[in-house]
Scaffold this motif. Structure first.
Motif, short mmCIF file in Angstrom:
data_model
loop_
_atom_site.label_atom_id
_atom_site.label_comp_id
_atom_site.label_asym_id
_atom_site.label_seq_id
_atom_site.Cartn_x
_atom_site.Cartn_y
_atom_site.Cartn_z
N ALA A 1 -0.37 33.23 7.69
CA ALA A 1 -1.46 32.42 7.14
C ALA A 1 -1.80 32.81 5.71
CB ALA A 1 -2.70 32.57 8.02
N LEU A 2 -1.62 34.08 5.36
CA LEU A 2 -2.01 34.56 4.04
C LEU A 2 -0.86 34.55 3.04
CD1 LEU A 2 -4.28 37.59 5.06
CD2 LEU A 2 -4.99 35.29 4.38
N ALA A 3 0.24 33.92 3.40
CA ALA A 3 1.37 33.84 2.48
C ALA A 3 0.95 33.10 1.21
CB ALA A 3 2.54 33.11 3.13
N PRO A 4 1.28 33.63 0.03
CA PRO A 4 0.90 32.97 -1.23
C PRO A 4 1.46 31.56 -1.30
CG PRO A 4 1.74 35.18 -1.63
CD PRO A 4 2.02 34.88 -0.20
N ASP A 5 0.69 30.66 -1.89
CA ASP A 5 1.10 29.27 -1.98
C ASP A 5 2.40 29.11 -2.75
OD1 ASP A 5 0.36 26.39 -1.56
OD2 ASP A 5 0.41 26.40 -3.75
N GLN A 6 2.57 29.88 -3.83
CA GLN A 6 3.78 29.79 -4.62
C GLN A 6 5.00 30.21 -3.80
OE1 GLN A 6 4.39 28.45 -7.39
NE2 GLN A 6 6.44 29.22 -7.89
N LEU A 7 4.84 31.26 -3.02
CA LEU A 7 5.95 31.72 -2.19
C LEU A 7 6.30 30.69 -1.13
CD1 LEU A 7 7.89 34.03 -1.64
CD2 LEU A 7 6.16 35.05 -0.14
N ARG A 8 5.30 30.04 -0.59
CA ARG A 8 5.56 28.98 0.40
C ARG A 8 6.44 27.89 -0.20
NH1 ARG A 8 1.84 28.47 4.79
NH2 ARG A 8 0.15 30.00 4.75
N HIS A 9 6.11 27.47 -1.43
CA HIS A 9 6.86 26.39 -2.05
C HIS A 9 8.27 26.82 -2.42
CE1 HIS A 9 2.91 24.43 -2.34
NE2 HIS A 9 3.59 23.31 -2.45
N ILE A 10 8.42 28.06 -2.83
CA ILE A 10 9.77 28.57 -3.11
C ILE A 10 10.61 28.53 -1.85
CG2 ILE A 10 11.09 30.63 -3.72
CD1 ILE A 10 8.82 31.40 -5.62
N ASN A 11 10.06 29.06 -0.77
CA ASN A 11 10.82 29.09 0.48
C ASN A 11 11.10 27.69 1.01
OD1 ASN A 11 10.82 31.86 0.42
ND2 ASN A 11 9.09 32.10 1.82
N LEU A 12 10.13 26.79 0.85
CA LEU A 12 10.34 25.42 1.33
C LEU A 12 11.41 24.73 0.51
CD1 LEU A 12 9.48 23.30 3.36
CD2 LEU A 12 7.68 22.58 1.77
N TYR A 13 11.41 24.93 -0.80
CA TYR A 13 12.46 24.35 -1.64
C TYR A 13 13.83 24.85 -1.16
CZ TYR A 13 15.16 23.01 -5.77
OH TYR A 13 16.10 22.45 -6.61
N LEU B 1 7.80 16.70 -8.31
CA LEU B 1 8.61 17.19 -7.19
C LEU B 1 7.72 17.86 -6.16
CD1 LEU B 1 11.30 18.02 -5.80
CD2 LEU B 1 11.31 20.04 -7.30
N ARG B 2 6.79 18.60 -6.63
CA ARG B 2 5.89 19.28 -5.70
C ARG B 2 5.05 18.27 -4.93
NH1 ARG B 2 2.22 24.63 -6.74
NH2 ARG B 2 0.91 24.43 -4.89
N ARG B 3 4.54 17.26 -5.61
CA ARG B 3 3.68 16.28 -4.96
C ARG B 3 4.47 15.40 -3.99
NH1 ARG B 3 2.20 14.18 -9.15
NH2 ARG B 3 3.48 12.28 -9.20
N GLU B 4 5.68 14.97 -4.40
CA GLU B 4 6.43 14.01 -3.58
C GLU B 4 7.26 14.66 -2.48
OE1 GLU B 4 7.09 10.49 -6.96
OE2 GLU B 4 8.79 11.77 -6.36
N VAL B 5 7.53 15.94 -2.61
CA VAL B 5 8.39 16.60 -1.62
C VAL B 5 7.73 17.84 -1.02
CG1 VAL B 5 10.65 17.67 -1.18
CG2 VAL B 5 10.46 15.74 -2.78
N LEU B 6 7.46 18.82 -1.85
CA LEU B 6 7.06 20.13 -1.34
C LEU B 6 5.67 20.13 -0.71
CD1 LEU B 6 8.45 22.39 -4.21
CD2 LEU B 6 9.55 21.68 -2.07
#
Length: 527
Positions: free
Chosen positions: A278-290, A339-344
């Motif tokens: 739950a506390l994973a940084p938002d930036q790290l979440r997006h990196i991993n999701l990409y 890209l972040r808005r439409e995908v991530l």
């Protein structure tokens, strides 16, 4: 006489454990502290731990080529404690090492201080595993079995492939020692549930005693489990497996206090896993999701258009398929807000999991890719020596590397091989568990080893789901740890089986000789 034998019985394992501790300490000290000092080069992950721990690079103006990938660093400086948004108990250990380092030298942090901390934890785990090794009928056989188990543990887990990690800021060594400490605590708890076997006692001897597991062993298991679950986000789901095992341990003693501690421990483990995710940084979440989308699900797909439509990704991003988040010169920058808005922001790892559920053949292809990298204990693209040592860029140390190099060069790296190993492993565990009715210690040990295998499988699945094929050589570290525990336990089972067979044959021969002697005596009296 029986009382004296009972008191002396554990001594063979204790003596063996201390000898193993000395041997392992000598090997680790040579690898870690004798120049040229080894470590592992930074791949860009160090900063999120160093800043939060108050440690910085010695040369702020160091070039990119000198800082990353090619050379490890021995000396650092101290900096301010900064919050990088990275939540992990691993930071606490590094901060403690930094505090010890400040007592030694207030200006320069030597990475060997951190290496010493890891070595201490590793040796503690080894001592537990040997000290509480399963007993056999007879003091001598128990000592020999414990000694052979110690040799297996030292060869596998003191290997430079694991040890070099100690002198780095990666979370992998933290996960390794946490796993071994949790395993050692579980083995100790299981051992205390088994009856003491005396040299002259039968397995069903009513004089055999069972010692109840102590609260400190349960606390050690829970503490090590929390450390493992919070070492990296990738390892967080393993906390749920450990929570189930802790809940199982709660039933091992009849007293209410023990049961309460076990259940509280299980809740702590589950909560730590939940908080870590739950506390994973938002930036790290997006990196991993990409990574999981473009370097995972869409990488090497036979039908890119179909998969993009199924995931709801606009066609204009087709050129990103097969790219990773840190790749330069992509058609669309990875940090592009559109890209972040439409995908991530629209997709999640749940969508990736459902995609693989609808296309199991695609997930099998990812598992095959993981299997190709599943025999590498360490990342071969990261150097082990500092530039000042005068070694080649990205050069590796091969001192005490027999196990890791045998795995890397000779062990099959196919999905069929690993599936076969798992099938045989679990079949043997099931047989052992079913034959251990009435022996809670043996059953707990079998269940613990089963959870180790499950943790390895989970590490692969989470890595592929959460980060695609990115850096599989390092992201499969936890799988290697679990698989090596499986392999070591299988070798130990062979050792115990052979020793049991030898001791059983010897016992039968002694009984036959006794019968023969009795008959001879009777015939002599008749005469």
């Amino acid at each position: 006489m029986n009382g004296a034998a009972t008191r002396k019985m554990p001594e063979s394992r204790i003596i063996t454990a201390w000898i193993a501790l000395g041997a392992a300490a000598a090997i680790l000290a040579y690898l870690l502290f004798v120049p040229p000092v080894i470590g592992i080069a930074d791949n860009g992950d160090f900063n999120r731990v160093m800043g939060a721990s108050g440690i910085a690079y010695a040369d702020p103006q160091e070039s990119y080529a000198d800082r990353y990938f090619g050379y490890a660093h021995q000396l650092y400086r101290y900096g301010g404690f900064t919050s990088g948004g990275y939540v992990s108990t691993h930071v606490l250990l590094v901060a403690i090492a930094g505090g010890i380092g400040r007592l030694i030298d207030q200006r320069t942090f030597d990475i060997r201080v951190l290496g010493f901390c890891y070595m201490t934890l590793m040796l503690s785990a080894l001592w537990l595993l040997v000290r509480y090794a399963p007993t056999m009928r007879g003091k001598y056989a128990t000592g020999v079995a414990a000694a052979l188990l110690a040799i297996i543990g030292i060869v596998v887990f003191c290997d430079v492939g694991y040890t070099a990690y100690y002198q780095s800021f990666f979370g992998e060594p933290y996960a390794l020692v946490a796993t071994l400490l949790a395993l050692g605590a579980a083995v100790a708890i299981a051992s205390r549930l088994e009856p003491d076997r005396r040299s002259s006692a039968e397995p069903d001897d009513p004089q055999q005693t069972v010692r109840l597991p102590s609260a400190w062993l349960l606390a050690l298991f829970v503490g090590a489990g929390v450390a493992l679950a919070t070492s990296k986000i990738q390892n967080a789901p393993i906390g749920f497996l450990l929570a189930i095992l802790a809940w199982r341990m709660a039933s091992l003693r009849p007293d209410r206090g023990w049961r309460l501690r076990g259940r509280i421990g299980a809740c702590i483990l589950a909560l730590s896993a939940i908080l870590m995710m739950a506390l994973a940084p938002d930036q790290l979440r997006h990196i991993n999701l990409y990574q999981s989308i473009f370097f995972g699900a869409l990488k090497d797909t036979p039908d890119l258009r179909r998969d993009m439509q199924e995931l709801g990704i606009p066609d204009k991003y087709a050129g990103l398929a097969g790219t990773n988040y840190f790749q330069k010169d992509t058609i669309v920058p990875q940090s592009d807000p559109t890209l972040r808005r439409e995908v991530l922001d629209r997709l999640s790892h749940r969508d990736i999991a459902l995609y693989y559920a609808r296309h199991p053949d695609r997930f099998v292809s990812k598992l095959e890719k993981a299997a190709e990298n599943g025999t590498a204990v360490r990342p071969y693209y990261l150097g082990n020596y500092s530039e000042s040592a005068g070694r080649e860029r990205s050069e590796l140390s091969y001192a005490f590397s027999a196990w890791s190099e045998w795995k890397h060069r000779h062990m099959p790296n196919t999905l069929a091989w690993f599936v076969s190993c798992y099938a045989v492993y679990y079949a043997l565990l099931a047989a052992w568990w079913s034959r251990s009715a009435g022996r809670p210690g043996s059953r707990l040990l079998a269940e613990t080893l089963a959870f180790i295998g499950a943790a390895g499988a989970m590490a692969v699945t989470v890595s592929l789901m959460g980060d695609g094929e990115a850096d599989l050589g390092k992201h499969l570290f936890m799988f290697n740890v679990c698989f090596d525990i499986m392999a070591a336990s299988a070798l130990a089972a062979v050792v115990y089986g052979l020793l049991w067979g030898v001791s059983n044959v010897g016992r039968q021969q002694r009984e036959s000789q006794a019968v023969y002697d009795n008959r001879s005596t009777c015939e002599a009296f008749r005469l």
